[in-house]
Design a protein around this motif. Sequence first.
Motif, PDB file in Angstrom:
ATOM      1  N   UNK A 216     -24.650  -3.974  -6.833  1.00 18.30           N
ATOM      2  CA  UNK A 216     -24.153  -5.339  -6.622  1.00 18.30           C
ATOM      3  C   UNK A 216     -22.637  -5.330  -6.403  1.00 18.30           C
ATOM      4  N   UNK A 217     -21.949  -4.455  -7.103  1.00 20.64           N
ATOM      5  CA  UNK A 217     -20.481  -4.412  -7.001  1.00 20.64           C
ATOM      6  C   UNK A 217     -19.979  -3.822  -5.680  1.00 20.64           C
ATOM      7  N   UNK A 218     -20.889  -3.346  -4.849  1.00 22.96           N
ATOM      8  CA  UNK A 218     -20.502  -2.879  -3.513  1.00 22.96           C
ATOM      9  C   UNK A 218     -20.458  -4.037  -2.506  1.00 22.96           C
ATOM     10  N   UNK A 219     -20.857  -5.227  -2.938  1.00 21.87           N
ATOM     11  CA  UNK A 219     -20.785  -6.394  -2.063  1.00 21.87           C
ATOM     12  C   UNK A 219     -19.342  -6.654  -1.656  1.00 21.87           C
ATOM     13  N   UNK A 220     -19.100  -6.654  -0.351  1.00 22.65           N
ATOM     14  CA  UNK A 220     -17.726  -6.769   0.145  1.00 22.65           C
ATOM     15  C   UNK A 220     -17.723  -6.837   1.670  1.00 22.65           C
ATOM     16  N   UNK A 221     -16.586  -7.193   2.202  1.00 21.58           N
ATOM     17  CA  UNK A 221     -16.325  -6.996   3.629  1.00 21.58           C
ATOM     18  C   UNK A 221     -15.769  -5.585   3.775  1.00 21.58           C
ATOM     19  N   UNK A 222     -16.364  -4.839   4.690  1.00 19.16           N
ATOM     20  CA  UNK A 222     -15.952  -3.456   4.929  1.00 19.16           C
ATOM     21  C   UNK A 222     -15.170  -3.379   6.235  1.00 19.16           C
TER      22      UNK A 222
ATOM     23  N   UNK B 299       0.853  -1.186   0.000  1.00 28.73           N
ATOM     24  CA  UNK B 299       0.000   0.000   0.000  1.00 28.73           C
ATOM     25  C   UNK B 299       0.880   1.223   0.000  1.00 28.73           C
ATOM     26  N   UNK B 300       0.367   2.300  -0.569  1.00 31.82           N
ATOM     27  CA  UNK B 300       1.171   3.520  -0.642  1.00 31.82           C
ATOM     28  C   UNK B 300       0.303   4.762  -0.624  1.00 31.82           C
ATOM     29  N   UNK B 301       0.809   5.784   0.026  1.00 34.48           N
ATOM     30  CA  UNK B 301       0.210   7.102  -0.120  1.00 34.48           C
ATOM     31  C   UNK B 301       0.437   7.521  -1.570  1.00 34.48           C
ATOM     32  N   UNK B 302      -0.522   8.232  -2.130  1.00 36.59           N
ATOM     33  CA  UNK B 302      -0.371   8.725  -3.488  1.00 36.59           C
ATOM     34  C   UNK B 302      -0.704  10.207  -3.550  1.00 36.59           C
ATOM     35  N   UNK B 303       0.044  10.922  -4.357  1.00 31.91           N
ATOM     36  CA  UNK B 303      -0.186  12.353  -4.451  1.00 31.91           C
ATOM     37  C   UNK B 303      -1.361  12.692  -5.364  1.00 31.91           C
ATOM     38  N   UNK B 304      -1.933  11.664  -5.982  1.00 31.00           N
ATOM     39  CA  UNK B 304      -3.131  11.914  -6.783  1.00 31.00           C
ATOM     40  C   UNK B 304      -4.324  12.076  -5.841  1.00 31.00           C
ATOM     41  N   UNK B 305      -5.452  12.365  -6.365  1.00 30.51           N
ATOM     42  CA  UNK B 305      -6.641  12.624  -5.557  1.00 30.51           C
ATOM     43  C   UNK B 305      -7.053  11.396  -4.740  1.00 30.51           C
ATOM     44  N   UNK B 306      -6.576  10.200  -5.165  1.00 31.17           N
ATOM     45  CA  UNK B 306      -6.967   8.970  -4.488  1.00 31.17           C
ATOM     46  C   UNK B 306      -6.451   8.909  -3.066  1.00 31.17           C
ATOM     47  N   UNK B 307      -5.301   9.484  -2.824  1.00 34.58           N
ATOM     48  CA  UNK B 307      -4.654   9.587  -1.527  1.00 34.58           C
ATOM     49  C   UNK B 307      -4.087   8.296  -0.966  1.00 34.58           C
ATOM     50  N   UNK B 308      -4.703   7.149  -1.220  1.00 29.52           N
ATOM     51  CA  UNK B 308      -4.106   5.889  -0.789  1.00 29.52           C
ATOM     52  C   UNK B 308      -4.471   4.820  -1.802  1.00 29.52           C
ATOM     53  N   UNK B 309      -3.515   3.939  -2.105  1.00 27.58           N
ATOM     54  CA  UNK B 309      -3.762   2.885  -3.083  1.00 27.58           C
ATOM     55  C   UNK B 309      -3.096   1.594  -2.604  1.00 27.58           C
ATOM     56  N   UNK B 310      -3.763   0.471  -2.852  1.00 25.42           N
ATOM     57  CA  UNK B 310      -3.231  -0.846  -2.496  1.00 25.42           C
ATOM     58  C   UNK B 310      -2.706  -1.562  -3.728  1.00 25.42           C
ATOM     59  N   UNK B 311      -1.879  -2.560  -3.494  1.00 20.30           N
ATOM     60  CA  UNK B 311      -1.421  -3.427  -4.557  1.00 20.30           C
ATOM     61  C   UNK B 311      -2.471  -4.473  -4.900  1.00 20.30           C
ATOM     62  N   UNK B 312      -2.216  -5.214  -5.959  1.00 14.39           N
ATOM     63  CA  UNK B 312      -3.156  -6.228  -6.443  1.00 14.39           C
ATOM     64  C   UNK B 312      -3.158  -7.488  -5.589  1.00 14.39           C
ATOM     65  N   UNK B 313      -2.149  -7.648  -4.758  1.00 13.65           N
ATOM     66  CA  UNK B 313      -2.088  -8.785  -3.842  1.00 13.65           C
ATOM     67  C   UNK B 313      -1.273  -9.953  -4.391  1.00 13.65           C
ATOM     68  N   UNK B 314      -0.553 -10.622  -3.497  1.00 11.86           N
ATOM     69  CA  UNK B 314       0.272 -11.778  -3.849  1.00 11.86           C
ATOM     70  C   UNK B 314      -0.023 -12.929  -2.894  1.00 11.86           C
ATOM     71  N   UNK B 315      -0.327 -14.087  -3.460  1.00 11.43           N
ATOM     72  CA  UNK B 315      -0.544 -15.266  -2.626  1.00 11.43           C
ATOM     73  C   UNK B 315       0.792 -15.970  -2.432  1.00 11.43           C
ATOM     74  N   UNK B 316       1.208 -16.097  -1.198  1.00  8.22           N
ATOM     75  CA  UNK B 316       2.450 -16.799  -0.878  1.00  8.22           C
ATOM     76  C   UNK B 316       2.126 -18.222  -0.452  1.00  8.22           C
ATOM     77  N   UNK B 317       2.752 -19.174  -1.127  1.00 10.53           N
ATOM     78  CA  UNK B 317       2.568 -20.597  -0.821  1.00 10.53           C
ATOM     79  C   UNK B 317       3.868 -21.173  -0.303  1.00 10.53           C
ATOM     80  N   UNK B 318       3.786 -21.868   0.814  1.00  9.60           N
ATOM     81  CA  UNK B 318       4.956 -22.561   1.369  1.00  9.60           C
ATOM     82  C   UNK B 318       4.867 -24.018   0.938  1.00  9.60           C
TER      83      UNK B 318
ATOM     84  N   UNK C   8     -13.085 -12.744  -2.655  1.00  6.84           N
ATOM     85  CA  UNK C   8     -12.021 -13.269  -3.488  1.00  6.84           C
ATOM     86  C   UNK C   8     -11.163 -12.226  -4.185  1.00  6.84           C
ATOM     87  N   UNK C   9     -11.351 -10.955  -3.819  1.00  6.02           N
ATOM     88  CA  UNK C   9     -10.631  -9.867  -4.486  1.00  6.02           C
ATOM     89  C   UNK C   9      -9.668  -9.173  -3.534  1.00  6.02           C
TER      90      UNK C   9
END
Lengths: 111, 116
Positions: free
Chosen positions: B88-94, A91-110, B42-43
């Motif tokens: 429908x696309x607002x379905x999520x854990x908040x 996750x990162x602060x962003x200087x755009x109007x969004x202000x905060x953005x997350x990554x797409x996510x990574x599944x780690x498997x052991x 799942x997202x």
Amino acid sequence: QSALTQPASVSGSPGQSITISCTGTSSDVGGDKYVSWYQQHPGKAPKLMIYEVSNRPSGVSNRFSGSKSGNTASLTISGLQAEDEADYYCGSYTSTIALYVFGTGTKVTVL
Amino acid sequence: QVQLVESGGGLVKPGGSLRLSCAASGFTFIDYYMSWIRQAPGKGLEWLSYIPGGGSTVFYADSVKGRFTISRDNAKNSLYLQMNNLRAEDTAVYYCARYYETPDYWGQGTLVTVSS
């Protein structure tokens, strides 16, 4: 607002080290020190593992470390353990109007 | 210790409204920004909104701007999210999360399902 880019999955054997990348732009990852990493086990809330690129909150194992180069941040897990199997988000602060953005996510498997 | 407990989730029809609450304890509530973040089934995580301690200037993601309203009651150590015109696309854990340079402490979340 576009999410930061992470690999969908990373795997490793117990005891090994793995690294997860998080690529953004000069408006977010590259432009600021406020990059964080979160661990999320199934059905649980995310847990802060790294903040300000490389700092660990109290109680987080020193097997977790963070770094950044240009627009890409990285999370390294050393001495991989079964309990590290989880989803990881940057996750990162962003200087755009969004202000905060997350990554797409990574599944780690052991393995 | 920091505790955040969300409530108010449930099943709602498209176009309906719902108000989420988050009860905070273990820290000086007014000293912190607070945020709402959601996760569709799942997202990944999606940041929605945050509000400073004084509640003055608030910020929203484009996906909810104009439909969701964040607010807080510092006397009650509580954070709220009023959600209108749900889809429908607002379905999520908040999740509510304390925000200090980053979302640092998170609640366990409350599930919102938008379905007819």
